[in-house]
Enzyme design. Sequence first.
Site, PDB file in Angstrom:
ATOM      1  N   THR A 191      -6.148   7.447   6.690  1.00 45.13           N
ATOM      2  CA  THR A 191      -5.974   6.372   5.712  1.00 45.13           C
ATOM      3  C   THR A 191      -7.376   5.885   5.341  1.00 45.13           C
ATOM      4  O   THR A 191      -8.335   6.122   6.062  1.00 45.13           O
ATOM      5  CB  THR A 191      -5.155   5.191   6.267  1.00 45.13           C
ATOM      6  OG1 THR A 191      -5.861   4.608   7.369  1.00 45.13           O
ATOM      7  CG2 THR A 191      -3.773   5.615   6.715  1.00 45.13           C
ATOM      8  N   GLY A 192      -7.454   5.191   4.232  1.00 46.46           N
ATOM      9  CA  GLY A 192      -8.755   4.694   3.795  1.00 46.46           C
ATOM     10  C   GLY A 192      -9.234   5.432   2.559  1.00 46.46           C
ATOM     11  O   GLY A 192      -8.433   6.054   1.854  1.00 46.46           O
ATOM     12  N   THR A 244      -2.136   2.865   3.258  1.00 45.48           N
ATOM     13  CA  THR A 244      -1.325   4.082   3.332  1.00 45.48           C
ATOM     14  C   THR A 244      -0.612   4.049   4.656  1.00 45.48           C
ATOM     15  O   THR A 244      -1.020   3.334   5.562  1.00 45.48           O
ATOM     16  CB  THR A 244      -2.269   5.319   3.329  1.00 45.48           C
ATOM     17  OG1 THR A 244      -2.893   5.433   2.067  1.00 45.48           O
ATOM     18  CG2 THR A 244      -1.550   6.628   3.630  1.00 45.48           C
ATOM     19  N   ARG A 251      -5.050   9.438 -11.014  1.00 47.20           N
ATOM     20  CA  ARG A 251      -5.966   9.639  -9.870  1.00 47.20           C
ATOM     21  C   ARG A 251      -5.153   9.990  -8.619  1.00 47.20           C
ATOM     22  O   ARG A 251      -4.149   9.365  -8.314  1.00 47.20           O
ATOM     23  CB  ARG A 251      -6.781   8.377  -9.622  1.00 47.20           C
ATOM     24  CG  ARG A 251      -7.706   8.448  -8.382  1.00 47.20           C
ATOM     25  CD  ARG A 251      -7.036   7.883  -7.148  1.00 47.20           C
ATOM     26  NE  ARG A 251      -7.921   7.839  -5.980  1.00 47.20           N
ATOM     27  CZ  ARG A 251      -7.526   7.543  -4.756  1.00 47.20           C
ATOM     28  NH1 ARG A 251      -6.257   7.261  -4.527  1.00 47.20           N
ATOM     29  NH2 ARG A 251      -8.363   7.531  -3.749  1.00 47.20           N
ATOM     30  N   SER A 306       0.808  -1.221   0.000  1.00 46.62           N
ATOM     31  CA  SER A 306       0.000   0.000   0.000  1.00 46.62           C
ATOM     32  C   SER A 306       0.840   1.269   0.000  1.00 46.62           C
ATOM     33  O   SER A 306       0.305   2.364  -0.031  1.00 46.62           O
ATOM     34  CB  SER A 306      -0.920   0.000   1.219  1.00 46.62           C
ATOM     35  OG  SER A 306      -0.188   0.146   2.420  1.00 46.62           O
ATOM     36  N   THR A 324       1.746   6.983   0.289  1.00 45.97           N
ATOM     37  CA  THR A 324       0.904   5.882  -0.185  1.00 45.97           C
ATOM     38  C   THR A 324       1.126   5.587  -1.667  1.00 45.97           C
ATOM     39  O   THR A 324       1.589   6.450  -2.413  1.00 45.97           O
ATOM     40  CB  THR A 324      -0.585   6.278   0.009  1.00 45.97           C
ATOM     41  OG1 THR A 324      -1.413   5.141  -0.243  1.00 45.97           O
ATOM     42  CG2 THR A 324      -1.015   7.384  -0.943  1.00 45.97           C
TER      43      THR A 324
HETATM   44  N1  ASP Z   1      -6.160   7.250   1.330  1.00 48.67           N
HETATM   45  C1  ASP Z   1      -5.467   6.610   0.266  1.00 48.67           C
HETATM   46  C2  ASP Z   1      -6.032   7.045  -1.037  1.00 48.67           C
HETATM   47  O1  ASP Z   1      -7.221   7.219  -1.142  1.00 48.67           O
HETATM   48  C3  ASP Z   1      -5.502   5.140   0.298  1.00 48.67           C
HETATM   49  C4  ASP Z   1      -5.594   4.519   1.673  1.00 48.67           C
HETATM   50  O2  ASP Z   1      -5.256   5.106   2.653  1.00 48.67           O
HETATM   51  O3  ASP Z   1      -5.997   3.367   1.781  1.00 48.67           O
HETATM   52  O4  ASP Z   1      -5.281   7.146  -1.985  1.00 48.67           O
END
Ligand code: ASP
Length: 376
Positions: free
Chosen positions: A276-277, A225, A253, A97, A243
């Site tokens: 994160t997320g 991330t 993106r 990630s 990330t």
């Molecule tokens: N927040 C990150 C993104 O949307 C990915 C993640 O944290 O899982 O790129």
Amino acid sequence: MQDPLSRRTFLRSVAAAAGGAAAGHALASADELGGVAQPSGQGQAAADGGGGQVVISSANGLQATAKAMELLEDGQDPLDAVIAGVNIVELDPTDHSVGYGGLPNEDGIVELDSCVMHGPTHNAGAVAALRNIKTPSRVARLVMERTDHVLVVGQGALRFAKAHGFEEEELLTDEARKIWLRWKEARANGDWIAPAQTKPSPSTQSSVGSDMPLHPLGYEFTYGTINCCALDAASNLAGVTTTSGLSYKIPGRVGDSPIIGAGLYVDNEVGAAGSTGRGEAVILNCGSVSVVEMMRNGATPTEACLGLLKRMADHNHDPRLRLKDGTPNFDVKMYAVRKDGLHGAAAIWSGAKYAVSSQGKNRLEECAFLYERPNG
Ligand code: ASP
């Protein structure tokens, strides 16, 4: 620090907004929750330790928090400390990630996003959609220190990194390539065909990324991330987020991670926060800056993270992103540390943890949560 709202006023407003999830155990009425299913529990209150040097991180950052704390104890700047910490994860090919070994975009090319923010100078730097450089957090730092800008993206970010002596390297490991290939072959357009004996299995998807959507519902992307924030002995703050972003994303993106105010925000008078997320949800709700503002208004870090996540759930109107009961079909985690050393973290869904180093211990702590994950 001036608190325009009293702590009591803040708690009342979060309790109303979060239907009791943030500031108490009472369950809210359906009206209060605006049609979203009731939060079923607060989870264990995150350990708001208080006092001294503190480093916090997403759960994949235990090595990062340990390293950053070592450097803080050595008297180094908190930004140096957190960047050195996350560099370990950026360079780790087994974390799919972040950095080297991250899952690629839909064309099979790894694109990295990162930002850094330094409390004492209130300065920040970021790179997005950066290819072929293993440690984007170091490039983000150079954007902060060696340009008049905050965010540099794509080819420009790569040229900038090379001008500073970074070497281009292949970031796609063989393992990440195979995971990407299985995703590509599992897509239903018929052009790419999986070998007969290797049926794509759901475990391919659930084994990667720390922020898998809770209920796949055909949702085939993974998240993950590292965010890391530190408070030093002089009460100065800094943070970093880095990330490879959403797996198999459209090339170019960009998520929340390199966006100051979304994936990271530091106010040296108040605190630091990161996320994160699902980045789109964090951007749409100005995640990290909102958490810091809630702390400015008297919230503890845990209350602030929960307050922001409840707002996010309330704003989540798109049927594609909602379960039948109206709850989000994705997860987001927010992490926060306040200037006085209190720290906390929360997730939309139960079961998450975050890494903490403080008071001589480096460990994982429970995140608070908005909703109980079905089946535990
Ligand atoms: N927040 C990150 C993104 O949307 C990915 C993640 O944290 O899982 O790129």
